[in-house]
Design a protein around this motif. Sequence first.
Motif, PDB file in Angstrom:
ATOM      1  N   ALA A 248      -0.468   2.367   9.302  1.00 26.79           N
ATOM      2  CA  ALA A 248      -1.509   2.140   7.960  1.00 26.79           C
ATOM      3  C   ALA A 248      -0.405   1.780   6.722  1.00 26.79           C
ATOM      4  O   ALA A 248      -0.910   0.734   5.831  1.00 26.79           O
ATOM      5  N   LEU A 249       0.840   2.213   6.544  1.00 29.98           N
ATOM      6  CA  LEU A 249       1.640   1.743   5.511  1.00 29.98           C
ATOM      7  C   LEU A 249       1.986   0.504   5.353  1.00 29.98           C
ATOM      8  O   LEU A 249       1.616  -0.426   4.162  1.00 29.98           O
ATOM      9  N   LEU A 250       2.410  -0.461   6.339  1.00 30.85           N
ATOM     10  CA  LEU A 250       2.681  -1.820   6.422  1.00 30.85           C
ATOM     11  C   LEU A 250       1.252  -2.593   6.422  1.00 30.85           C
ATOM     12  O   LEU A 250       1.424  -3.678   5.774  1.00 30.85           O
ATOM     13  N   ASP A 251       0.361  -2.060   6.960  1.00 33.46           N
ATOM     14  CA  ASP A 251      -1.009  -2.873   6.941  1.00 33.46           C
ATOM     15  C   ASP A 251      -1.721  -2.605   5.571  1.00 33.46           C
ATOM     16  O   ASP A 251      -2.081  -3.889   5.132  1.00 33.46           O
ATOM     17  N   ILE A 252      -2.122  -1.624   5.191  1.00 34.21           N
ATOM     18  CA  ILE A 252      -3.060  -1.273   4.138  1.00 34.21           C
ATOM     19  C   ILE A 252      -2.047  -0.518   3.038  1.00 34.21           C
ATOM     20  O   ILE A 252      -2.680  -0.950   1.856  1.00 34.21           O
ATOM     21  N   GLY A 253      -1.284   0.111   3.413  1.00 30.16           N
ATOM     22  CA  GLY A 253      -0.535   0.770   2.241  1.00 30.16           C
ATOM     23  C   GLY A 253      -0.066   0.136   1.325  1.00 30.16           C
ATOM     24  O   GLY A 253       0.230   0.473   0.306  1.00 30.16           O
ATOM     25  N   VAL A 254       0.421  -1.129   1.749  1.00 31.64           N
ATOM     26  CA  VAL A 254       1.389  -2.035   0.905  1.00 31.64           C
ATOM     27  C   VAL A 254       0.240  -2.482  -0.080  1.00 31.64           C
ATOM     28  O   VAL A 254       0.874  -2.509  -1.554  1.00 31.64           O
ATOM     29  N   TYR A 255      -0.916  -2.393  -0.186  1.00 32.92           N
ATOM     30  CA  TYR A 255      -1.821  -2.897  -1.218  1.00 32.92           C
ATOM     31  C   TYR A 255      -1.855  -1.714  -2.292  1.00 32.92           C
ATOM     32  O   TYR A 255      -1.969  -1.868  -3.394  1.00 32.92           O
ATOM     33  N   ALA A 256      -2.161  -0.385  -1.814  1.00 39.21           N
ATOM     34  CA  ALA A 256      -2.234   0.938  -2.488  1.00 39.21           C
ATOM     35  C   ALA A 256      -1.090   0.768  -3.316  1.00 39.21           C
ATOM     36  O   ALA A 256      -1.037   1.103  -4.778  1.00 39.21           O
ATOM     37  N   LEU A 257       0.231   0.570  -2.722  1.00 41.63           N
ATOM     38  CA  LEU A 257       1.526   1.035  -3.614  1.00 41.63           C
ATOM     39  C   LEU A 257       1.804  -0.124  -4.444  1.00 41.63           C
ATOM     40  O   LEU A 257       2.537  -0.180  -5.430  1.00 41.63           O
ATOM     41  N   SER A 258       1.590  -1.430  -3.891  1.00 46.29           N
ATOM     42  CA  SER A 258       1.386  -2.645  -5.092  1.00 46.29           C
ATOM     43  C   SER A 258       0.597  -2.292  -6.255  1.00 46.29           C
ATOM     44  O   SER A 258       0.896  -2.742  -7.356  1.00 46.29           O
ATOM     45  N   PHE A 259      -0.650  -1.884  -6.147  1.00 47.58           N
ATOM     46  CA  PHE A 259      -1.465  -1.577  -7.061  1.00 47.58           C
ATOM     47  C   PHE A 259      -0.821  -0.419  -8.044  1.00 47.58           C
ATOM     48  O   PHE A 259      -0.781  -0.777  -9.356  1.00 47.58           O
ATOM     49  N   THR A 301      -3.911   7.752  -0.695  1.00 49.53           N
ATOM     50  CA  THR A 301      -4.557   8.365   0.669  1.00 49.53           C
ATOM     51  C   THR A 301      -4.772   7.243   1.505  1.00 49.53           C
ATOM     52  O   THR A 301      -5.614   6.234   1.107  1.00 49.53           O
ATOM     53  N   LEU A 302      -4.245   7.167   2.714  1.00 49.51           N
ATOM     54  CA  LEU A 302      -4.291   5.889   3.667  1.00 49.51           C
ATOM     55  C   LEU A 302      -4.924   6.431   5.146  1.00 49.51           C
ATOM     56  O   LEU A 302      -4.495   7.529   5.530  1.00 49.51           O
ATOM     57  N   SER A 303      -5.600   5.698   5.617  1.00 50.06           N
ATOM     58  CA  SER A 303      -6.091   5.933   7.261  1.00 50.06           C
ATOM     59  C   SER A 303      -6.357   4.658   7.865  1.00 50.06           C
ATOM     60  O   SER A 303      -7.075   3.836   7.184  1.00 50.06           O
ATOM     61  N   LEU A 304      -6.144   4.707   9.035  1.00 49.41           N
ATOM     62  CA  LEU A 304      -6.576   3.541  10.130  1.00 49.41           C
ATOM     63  C   LEU A 304      -7.673   4.052  10.730  1.00 49.41           C
ATOM     64  O   LEU A 304      -8.072   3.144  11.552  1.00 49.41           O
ATOM     65  N   HIS A 305      -7.972   5.313  10.754  1.00 49.54           N
ATOM     66  CA  HIS A 305      -9.227   5.535  11.674  1.00 49.54           C
ATOM     67  C   HIS A 305     -10.216   6.585  10.990  1.00 49.54           C
ATOM     68  O   HIS A 305     -10.705   7.442  11.551  1.00 49.54           O
ATOM     69  N   ALA A 306     -10.292   6.415   9.837  1.00 48.95           N
ATOM     70  CA  ALA A 306     -11.306   7.291   9.003  1.00 48.95           C
ATOM     71  C   ALA A 306     -11.520   6.330   7.561  1.00 48.95           C
ATOM     72  O   ALA A 306     -10.762   5.985   6.693  1.00 48.95           O
ATOM     73  N   PRO A 327      -8.221  -4.680  -3.197  1.00 48.56           N
ATOM     74  CA  PRO A 327      -7.461  -5.385  -2.736  1.00 48.56           C
ATOM     75  C   PRO A 327      -7.581  -7.088  -3.323  1.00 48.56           C
ATOM     76  O   PRO A 327      -6.903  -7.930  -3.441  1.00 48.56           O
ATOM     77  N   ARG A 328      -9.230  -7.368  -3.339  1.00 54.80           N
ATOM     78  CA  ARG A 328      -9.527  -8.632  -3.697  1.00 54.80           C
ATOM     79  C   ARG A 328     -10.458  -8.436  -4.978  1.00 54.80           C
ATOM     80  O   ARG A 328     -11.318  -9.207  -5.114  1.00 54.80           O
ATOM     81  N   GLY A 329     -10.202  -7.648  -5.911  1.00 55.66           N
ATOM     82  CA  GLY A 329     -10.904  -7.098  -6.902  1.00 55.66           C
ATOM     83  C   GLY A 329     -11.388  -8.209  -7.790  1.00 55.66           C
ATOM     84  O   GLY A 329     -10.437  -9.034  -8.384  1.00 55.66           O
ATOM     85  N   GLN A 330     -12.555  -8.162  -8.462  1.00 56.37           N
ATOM     86  CA  GLN A 330     -12.970  -9.103  -9.419  1.00 56.37           C
ATOM     87  C   GLN A 330     -13.563  -8.627 -10.677  1.00 56.37           C
ATOM     88  O   GLN A 330     -14.057  -9.065 -11.719  1.00 56.37           O
TER      89      GLN A 330
END
Length: 399
Positions: A248-259, A301-306, A327-330
Amino acid sequence: MQLISISIWHRRQDKNFWLVWTRLGSGNRENPGRKRPSIRPCGSLNSRFTDEETTLVVIDEIQESARVYSLIRQFAREFQCHFVVTGSYLGKTVEKEYFLPAGDTVELRMDTLSFAEFLGALGKRELYEEIDQVFEDPEVDIIYISTPHNTHINYLRKALAAGKHVLCEKSITLNSEELAEAIQLAEENHVKLAEAMTIFHMPIYRKLSEIVESGKLGPLKVIQMNFGSYKEYDMTNRFFNRNLAGGALLDIGVYALSFVRWFMTSQPTEMVSQVKLAPTGVDEQAGILLTNAEGEMATVTLSLHAKQPKRGTIAYDKGYIELYEYPRGQKAVITYTEDGSQEVIEAGETAKALQYEVLDMEAAVAGEDDHTYLNYSRDVMDLMTQLRKDWGLVYPEEE
């Protein structure tokens, strides 16, 4: 009529290529209400062609009518291989309910080609037989890398050493050591390196930064982030595959931490977390608490199966900002603490997320405004590297 040439690329060591010619009949024109035209391939496919998951069918530059796409979509269902289609009517194919009859297939022929013949048939000079040819091509200025995380550094080394500017998908590297090496190579070769992280390039974030910097919301207090996907619990796919740097961290967590890094005044200096590992040993879900020197805090909070909403909330002294699909907010909504009134902020378009990344990269290479934010990418990579160290999570390349 002859409809189209279809190039079929089969991933084999001998690099065989094929062209397919398809002819359409007009039977369905007499029965326009028929929703699913029958597909009757005639003749035989070349015996060297294998219909399997590792075969890619590229149908290039169709300039006929939308009816052609309807037929191709139906035709593709007869195969296991994958189809990629380009052309002026491509937009219609992504509309699930869109369907027009186009006639029955009455002829199908396939012939083998050498790679050179394949390029000649397509009229494409920008296709390469080996990846190194891309790095050697003097006509190439910028290279975009979108391979699995653990392979990025291999291509970064070659591209940067060859004097190419690079826009690299998130996560930009596997760890901080690799990123430091890439940054040094970029500096030594006087080229631009940037991460294709949408948070750094979507117009909404720059608009919100202007509002924050105006002081109207007061000092930052807390950021709360959620990102939960529901991926098939298959340990061989890339999301859970340790050999493909899954987790989860490298795939989706990177978005949250960049935010988090975008809105925090400075890099977090303290961090605690909890993690649940998948059977493969990669991180399946995690909870992270971060604090910086200014006392600003963030929870992730991150999850790949919830499944969770992709929601970000930034709470200031005088109000808070909410973004969904961040991640692609407008669009963002500001709620003011004093009276509960709300203000809607809109900027950019979700559909143009990748375009904004490319435009920023082009501007940086041209010597205009530099919005690559490589310093933020480095801060985020440092956080992720430390988190994985805390979890004892290492990938084969790091052993």
